[in-house]
Each structure stands twice: as structure tokens, then as C-alpha cells.
Design a protein around this motif. Structure first.
Motif, mmCIF file in Angstrom:
data_model
loop_
_atom_site.group_PDB
_atom_site.id
_atom_site.type_symbol
_atom_site.label_atom_id
_atom_site.label_comp_id
_atom_site.label_asym_id
_atom_site.label_seq_id
_atom_site.Cartn_x
_atom_site.Cartn_y
_atom_site.Cartn_z
ATOM 1 N N UNK A 179 -10.315 45.379 -9.130
ATOM 2 C CA UNK A 179 -10.401 44.594 -7.887
ATOM 3 C C UNK A 179 -9.627 43.284 -7.957
ATOM 4 N N UNK A 180 -9.818 42.515 -9.023
ATOM 5 C CA UNK A 180 -9.157 41.213 -9.118
ATOM 6 C C UNK A 180 -7.640 41.344 -9.251
ATOM 7 N N UNK A 181 -7.188 42.267 -10.098
ATOM 8 C CA UNK A 181 -5.749 42.424 -10.295
ATOM 9 C C UNK A 181 -5.097 43.014 -9.051
ATOM 10 N N UNK A 182 -5.801 43.902 -8.377
ATOM 11 C CA UNK A 182 -5.278 44.436 -7.124
ATOM 12 C C UNK A 182 -5.072 43.342 -6.090
ATOM 13 N N UNK A 183 -6.047 42.433 -5.970
ATOM 14 C CA UNK A 183 -5.923 41.315 -5.033
ATOM 15 C C UNK A 183 -4.781 40.386 -5.424
ATOM 16 N N UNK A 184 -4.623 40.188 -6.727
ATOM 17 C CA UNK A 184 -3.548 39.320 -7.233
ATOM 18 C C UNK A 184 -2.175 39.844 -6.816
ATOM 19 N N UNK A 185 -1.928 41.135 -7.026
ATOM 20 C CA UNK A 185 -0.628 41.699 -6.678
ATOM 21 C C UNK A 185 -0.440 41.784 -5.173
ATOM 22 N N UNK A 186 -1.515 41.995 -4.439
ATOM 23 C CA UNK A 186 -1.403 42.031 -2.982
ATOM 24 C C UNK A 186 -1.012 40.658 -2.439
ATOM 25 N N UNK A 187 -1.596 39.593 -3.025
ATOM 26 C CA UNK A 187 -1.224 38.234 -2.606
ATOM 27 C C UNK A 187 0.249 37.959 -2.901
ATOM 28 N N UNK A 188 0.726 38.431 -4.047
ATOM 29 C CA UNK A 188 2.104 38.164 -4.444
ATOM 30 C C UNK A 188 3.121 38.936 -3.636
ATOM 31 N N UNK A 189 2.824 40.192 -3.351
ATOM 32 C CA UNK A 189 3.827 41.080 -2.781
ATOM 33 C C UNK A 189 3.573 41.461 -1.323
ATOM 34 N N UNK A 190 2.383 41.122 -0.823
ATOM 35 C CA UNK A 190 2.099 41.424 0.575
ATOM 36 C C UNK A 190 1.696 42.857 0.840
ATOM 37 N N UNK A 191 1.472 43.621 -0.211
ATOM 38 C CA UNK A 191 1.053 45.013 -0.069
ATOM 39 C C UNK A 191 0.184 45.383 -1.267
ATOM 40 N N UNK A 192 -0.882 46.099 -1.000
ATOM 41 C CA UNK A 192 -1.779 46.480 -2.089
ATOM 42 C C UNK A 192 -1.108 47.537 -2.961
ATOM 43 N N UNK A 193 -1.116 47.353 -4.279
ATOM 44 C CA UNK A 193 -0.509 48.357 -5.152
ATOM 45 C C UNK A 193 -1.460 49.526 -5.387
ATOM 46 N N UNK A 194 -0.906 50.611 -5.915
ATOM 47 C CA UNK A 194 -1.744 51.693 -6.433
ATOM 48 C C UNK A 194 -2.229 51.250 -7.805
ATOM 49 N N UNK A 195 -3.516 51.409 -8.068
ATOM 50 C CA UNK A 195 -4.108 50.867 -9.290
ATOM 51 C C UNK A 195 -4.724 51.959 -10.150
ATOM 52 N N UNK A 196 -4.492 51.841 -11.458
ATOM 53 C CA UNK A 196 -4.997 52.823 -12.426
ATOM 54 C C UNK A 196 -5.504 52.073 -13.656
#
Length: 260
Positions: A179-196
Motif C-alpha cells: 500500500x505505501x509503496x504503491x501510493x509513493x509511485x502513484x504520487x511520483x508518476x501520476x498512475x498507480x503501478x502494478x505491484x507484486x
């Protein structure tokens, strides 16, 4: 390629790096325990023979690791112990110990310090020499790789549905970090990444399974969001997925050399 010298604590076998005249000295600080031979095996050849490495770990002097164990809901960090086992700790509880480890490598002559952790560590570290946060270096490398200039423009384009932002897949060590890392990358790139989640501190199968799953998606690249992932693991994941891989260790070595 010639490799850098690497030591954990000073000893008869490994003299204190401050005695290595003619070498620049860089300090590596890990969330777990030093030495991180798994990391220096990749980084030392990239840094070169004119760079000496000193290491310290936040858990080096902690007798009871349960003191920094995470409670439900706490942000966690994954790292490695001296016996090569993995460890998950509370980010908040371990930060003062990270500061102590920074102080130890600086006292041993480090001209720059690298935190061996890609997490977004919002803690006011005190350091008299340049302190490299891999999180920042990795974010810049990924933004360049996807052709984005910054987070604000990416967010606007993503909302409008007109941007060229590509989806990325991010692999992290522990499910609790998603959850936290997903939010971090979404803030940076403007799109939620696929997370594994697939730990670098365990068997290869979960990493290969994650890579194969990513290979079936439209992700443009894979970001291995932890210093624990090695070059061998990156090659393994690249082969299994057919995708390009961004490895923190590689971008970190370049950033470190620029400071020395």
C-alpha cells in the motif's frame, strides 16, 4: 574490472579504511546488519578500485530484534541480517538506529554515505557529508526511463487520459509494503503501478512467478524497489518476464561515484 575494498568493522584482517591513503571512502548504511556482502559484491566493481567501502547496520548493536518489530498498521522495512536471513522491522522504531549507523561510518572517514534502502525515509537524519537516499535516485531514473519530466505533468495527463505515461510494475520484498509503496509511485508518476511482492531474501521461485505474471501484462518495465535485489536476480527476472528491469544498485553506484 577492478573492485573497491569493502570492510565491515575494523579488524586485523581488514584495516580501518581511514588508513587507505589515496582511496576515497564511501559509507554504506543498511537497515539490517553489516556487512552486506550481497550488496557490495555488485557495487564494489562498479565503484572501482579507488573507492574504499565502510559499512554499518542499524541492527549491528541490537541484541533483541523484537524491540524494532512492527505492530499492525506500522510502515515496515525489509533488510538482511549478518547470517543472511531476512528481517522486517518497524520503520519508525529503526530510524534512530539508522542515525547511529550513519554516525559510525562518518567517524571512520566516509566522504559520502549511502542508505541501503529504497524506501521513502522521511526522517531528519544529521550527516556532515553528502547523504544519498536511493529512493530519490531510483525515482529520477524511473521518471527518465518513462519519459516523464515530473509528477505534476504526469498527474494532469493521466487524469485527462491524454498522456503517454506508461504503466510500470514494481516488485517489493513484503506484502505489507504494497500500500505505501504503491501510493509513493502513484504520487511520483501520476498512475498507480502494478505491484507484486517477492522477497530478495528468500528462494527464487516467488520472484520468477512474479516475473512471469508481469510478462503477461502491458507493463513497460519492472522496478525492483529494494536494495536487496541483486544483478543476478535482475537478469533472472528480465529473462522470465521479457521486460526491461530497473535495478536500484546500478543507478545507486552511478550517483555515489558522482559525489566522490
Amino acid at each position: 574490472m577492478p573492485s573497491a575494498k569493502s570492510t565491515g568493522a575494523p579488524s586485523a584482517e581488514f584495516p580501518a579504511p581511514t588508513q587507505n591513503r589515496g582511496c576515497d571512502i564511501i559509507g554504506f548504511v543498511t537497515i539490517g546488519q553489516a556487512p552486506r556482502t550481497d550488496v557490495t559484491a555488485d557495487l564494489a566493481p562498479l565503484l572501482g578500485s579507488d573507492v574504499a567501502i565502510v559499512e554499518a547496520g542499524a541492527l549491528d548493536e541490537l541484541d533483541d530484534v523484537s524491540l524494532v518489530a512492527p505492530r499492525d498498521g506500522e510502515a515496515v522495512l525489509a533488510s538482511r541480517m549478518r547470517d543472511e536471513s531476512g528481517v522486517v522491522v518497524s520503520q519508525a522504531k529503526v530510524m534512530p538506529l539508522v542515525q547511529q549507523a550513519i554516525d559510525r561510518v562518518v567517524s571512520r572517514g566516509a566522504r559520502a554515505v549511502v542508505l541501503l534502502c529504497t524506501a521513502n525515509l522521511s526522517y531528519p537524519f544529521a550527516c556532515d557529508v553528502p547523504l544519498i537516499h536511493p529512493n530519490d535516485v531510483l525515482a529520477d531514473a524511473v521518471k527518465r526511463a518513462v519519459g516523464e519530466e515530473g509528477g505534476a505533468g504526469a498527474k494532469k495527463a493521466a487524469k485527462a487520459g491524454t498522456g503517454t505515461m506508461q504503466t510500470i510494475a514494481v516488485v517489493v520484498p513484503d506484502e505489507a509494503q504494497i500500500p505505501e509503496i504503491g501510493n509513493h509511485w502513484e504520487r511520483l508518476l501520476g498512475r498507480k503501478p502494478d505491484l507484486y511482492a517477492a522477497s530478495p531474501y528468500g528462494p527464487a521461485k516467488p520472484r520468477i512467478d512474479a516475473a512471469r505474471a508481469i510478462g503477461q501484462t502491458d507493463a513497460a518495465m519492472i522496478v525492483l524497489d529494494c536494495i536487496g535485489y541483486s544483478m543476478d536476480m535482475a537478469h533472472e527476472i528480465e529473462r522470465a518476464s521479457g521486460k526491461s528491469v530497473v535495478l536500484p544498485r546500478a543507478v545507486l553506484a552511478n550517483a555515489a561515484k558522482e559525489l566522490l
